[in-house]
Design an enzyme around this catalytic site. Sequence first.
Site, PDB file in Angstrom:
ATOM      1  N   HIS A   1       0.859  -1.186   0.000  1.00 33.62           N
ATOM      2  CA  HIS A   1       0.000   0.000   0.000  1.00 33.62           C
ATOM      3  C   HIS A   1       0.890   1.229   0.000  1.00 33.62           C
ATOM      4  CE1 HIS A   1      -3.173   2.797   1.024  1.00 33.62           C
ATOM      5  NE2 HIS A   1      -4.043   1.831   0.790  1.00 33.62           N
TER       6      HIS A   1
ATOM      7  N   ASP B   1      -7.659  -5.364   0.803  1.00 34.95           N
ATOM      8  CA  ASP B   1      -8.257  -6.293  -0.158  1.00 34.95           C
ATOM      9  C   ASP B   1      -7.924  -7.757   0.118  1.00 34.95           C
ATOM     10  OD1 ASP B   1      -9.619  -4.479  -1.839  1.00 34.95           O
ATOM     11  OD2 ASP B   1      -7.684  -3.808  -2.594  1.00 34.95           O
TER      12      ASP B   1
HETATM   13  N1  COA Z   1       3.938  -7.928  -4.148  1.00 32.13           N
HETATM   14  C1  COA Z   1       5.255  -7.935  -4.375  1.00 32.13           C
HETATM   15  N2  COA Z   1       6.016  -6.828  -4.410  1.00 32.13           N
HETATM   16  C2  COA Z   1       5.403  -5.656  -4.221  1.00 32.13           C
HETATM   17  C3  COA Z   1       4.025  -5.567  -3.973  1.00 32.13           C
HETATM   18  C4  COA Z   1       3.295  -6.758  -3.944  1.00 32.13           C
HETATM   19  N3  COA Z   1       1.976  -6.753  -3.739  1.00 32.13           N
HETATM   20  N4  COA Z   1       3.703  -4.272  -3.813  1.00 32.13           N
HETATM   21  C5  COA Z   1       4.817  -3.573  -3.969  1.00 32.13           C
HETATM   22  N5  COA Z   1       5.844  -4.407  -4.215  1.00 32.13           N
HETATM   23  C6  COA Z   1       7.238  -4.022  -4.432  1.00 32.13           C
HETATM   24  C7  COA Z   1       7.434  -3.562  -5.884  1.00 32.13           C
HETATM   25  O1  COA Z   1       7.736  -4.630  -6.729  1.00 32.13           O
HETATM   26  C8  COA Z   1       8.545  -2.572  -5.730  1.00 32.13           C
HETATM   27  O2  COA Z   1       9.740  -3.300  -5.567  1.00 32.13           O
HETATM   28  P1  COA Z   1      11.132  -2.744  -6.169  1.00 32.13           P
HETATM   29  O3  COA Z   1      11.377  -1.460  -5.461  1.00 32.13           O
HETATM   30  O4  COA Z   1      12.096  -3.810  -5.830  1.00 32.13           O
HETATM   31  O5  COA Z   1      10.910  -2.577  -7.637  1.00 32.13           O
HETATM   32  C9  COA Z   1       8.255  -1.887  -4.405  1.00 32.13           C
HETATM   33  O6  COA Z   1       7.518  -2.860  -3.639  1.00 32.13           O
HETATM   34  C10 COA Z   1       7.411  -0.627  -4.544  1.00 32.13           C
HETATM   35  O7  COA Z   1       6.237  -0.958  -5.298  1.00 32.13           O
HETATM   36  P2  COA Z   1       5.292   0.111  -5.993  1.00 32.13           P
HETATM   37  O8  COA Z   1       4.353  -0.592  -6.905  1.00 32.13           O
HETATM   38  O9  COA Z   1       6.134   1.213  -6.573  1.00 32.13           O
HETATM   39  O10 COA Z   1       4.538   0.683  -4.729  1.00 32.13           O
HETATM   40  P3  COA Z   1       3.306   1.672  -4.769  1.00 32.13           P
HETATM   41  O11 COA Z   1       3.274   2.324  -3.459  1.00 32.13           O
HETATM   42  O12 COA Z   1       3.317   2.527  -5.972  1.00 32.13           O
HETATM   43  O13 COA Z   1       2.087   0.659  -4.972  1.00 32.13           O
HETATM   44  C11 COA Z   1       0.279  -0.788  -4.689  1.00 32.13           C
HETATM   45  C12 COA Z   1       1.140   0.315  -4.048  1.00 32.13           C
HETATM   46  C13 COA Z   1      -0.914  -1.043  -3.794  1.00 32.13           C
HETATM   47  C14 COA Z   1      -0.256  -0.313  -6.061  1.00 32.13           C
HETATM   48  C15 COA Z   1       1.112  -2.065  -4.870  1.00 32.13           C
HETATM   49  O14 COA Z   1       1.583  -2.477  -3.604  1.00 32.13           O
HETATM   50  C16 COA Z   1       0.361  -3.186  -5.553  1.00 32.13           C
HETATM   51  O15 COA Z   1       0.268  -3.186  -6.791  1.00 32.13           O
HETATM   52  N6  COA Z   1      -0.194  -4.157  -4.773  1.00 32.13           N
HETATM   53  C17 COA Z   1      -0.922  -5.268  -5.332  1.00 32.13           C
HETATM   54  C18 COA Z   1      -2.322  -4.837  -5.768  1.00 32.13           C
HETATM   55  C19 COA Z   1      -3.213  -4.543  -4.593  1.00 32.13           C
HETATM   56  O16 COA Z   1      -3.301  -5.312  -3.647  1.00 32.13           O
HETATM   57  N7  COA Z   1      -3.887  -3.391  -4.670  1.00 32.13           N
HETATM   58  C20 COA Z   1      -4.826  -2.976  -3.648  1.00 32.13           C
HETATM   59  C21 COA Z   1      -4.346  -1.779  -2.923  1.00 32.13           C
HETATM   60  S1  COA Z   1      -5.388  -1.377  -1.556  1.00 32.13           S
END
Ligand code: COA
Length: 396
Positions: free
Chosen positions: A273, A327
């Site tokens: 998140h 979620d």
């Molecule tokens: N599983 C594995 N790795 C994850 C992850 C996950 N669910 N969420 C983040 N990471 C990792 C990324 O791969 C990235 O790693 P890196 O720095 O080695 O490349 C790092 O954590 C940062 O990820 P990022 O996507 O830039 O973080 P964000 O703050 O922009 O994204 C979310 C937040 C929620 C979009 C992201 O965690 C995600 O896509 N989660 C899965 C979908 C989900 O559950 N969404 C509901 C949100 S309430």
Amino acid sequence: MSQAQVRETINEASGTVFRPGLEGVPVTHSSICDIDGLQGNLSYRGYSIQELAAKSTFLETTYLLIWGELPNPQQLRDFEAEVQMHRRVSFRVRDMMKCFPATGHPMDALQSSAASLGLFYSRRAIDNPQYIYDAVVRLIAKIPTMVAAFQLIRKGQDPIQPRDDLAYSANFLYMLTEREQDPLAARIFDRCLILHAEHSLNASTFSARVTASTLTDPYAVVASAVGTLAGPLHGGANEDVLAMLEEIGSPNNVSAYLDDAITNKKKVMGFGHREYRVKDPRASILQDLAEELFARFGKDEMYDVARELEAESASRLGPKGIFPNVDFYSGLVYRKLGIPRDLFTPVFAISRVAGWLAHWREQLGANRIFRPSQIYTGSKSRQWIAPSERTTTEGS
Ligand code: COA
């Protein structure tokens, strides 16, 4: 857009910083919701989410979010009675929904039907407190009815009317599943609505505030937010969690699944998140609610897979601050309540409309229309040429 254009850059002409996705950029003052992502605390108007989920009801929490204070007993009774009175939707809206394709996504149906309310209540008296109160009541009352109506319509049935003897959440489950649910199921659903009602400046709430800032009507504000919530990067991850748990299939396969996800940089759904570096407090409450439901109505076989995934990922994703989010357990709860998978996001909207309306009111209280700037990267000073003289296709 190239990758370079989604990184933080400085606009040399103005000296301003461009932050993609406005990450970390405040766009408003707000007194509605506070998130402490390091400690894992969430509160609405100063009340902790744990306390509200345990003691409040969705309608009381809605009142709190929108008007800033818990209602006194009379205010609560009046609000509940008004919402109950406005649950029905016009036969014209129902007839319109019958023309929607049965294969359409329920979020698209909800966005269209929410927007259509503006046709029926089009007076934009947004400086009139009674108009604001009435609009809040109508939206909170009618959105669940429209979600349930589309579910029956797409099955080829007529929507069923709300039942006045049932409270808000029990009535929604009744209209959706065509049978009166156990009071425990209705209470657990009500608590889920409390948990999802507000979460500061997420994409749909920001969208609601941008739309509100033009002084348009609240139905357009909500329709715009519903459209934003529909995208897979926002609502909808709980559907993907169930698909992922089913793909894993058994607790024995969790370790290999995680190895593969980490090696191939695949996101584990329901984890991570932008705001939290610890387990989302709503995930902990939802897990408790899932256990309460399973104890009464039987366990979802995917629950053991989910628990194993959470345990295994603690040492692998935990050090990066990636833990279960809201979620992760909600899909398991909704499935046990008999809610079809593609209604998970519309159910999210039923709840989040409370937060959107709170932000609508707050925006109106100190409004300036949103009009950000851009860094222009296109061509300059070009001359129009006649089609017959063009040798290349513009825009290709
Ligand atoms: N599983 C594995 N790795 C994850 C992850 C996950 N669910 N969420 C983040 N990471 C990792 C990324 O791969 C990235 O790693 P890196 O720095 O080695 O490349 C790092 O954590 C940062 O990820 P990022 O996507 O830039 O973080 P964000 O703050 O922009 O994204 C979310 C937040 C929620 C979009 C992201 O965690 C995600 O896509 N989660 C899965 C979908 C989900 O559950 N969404 C509901 C949100 S309430």
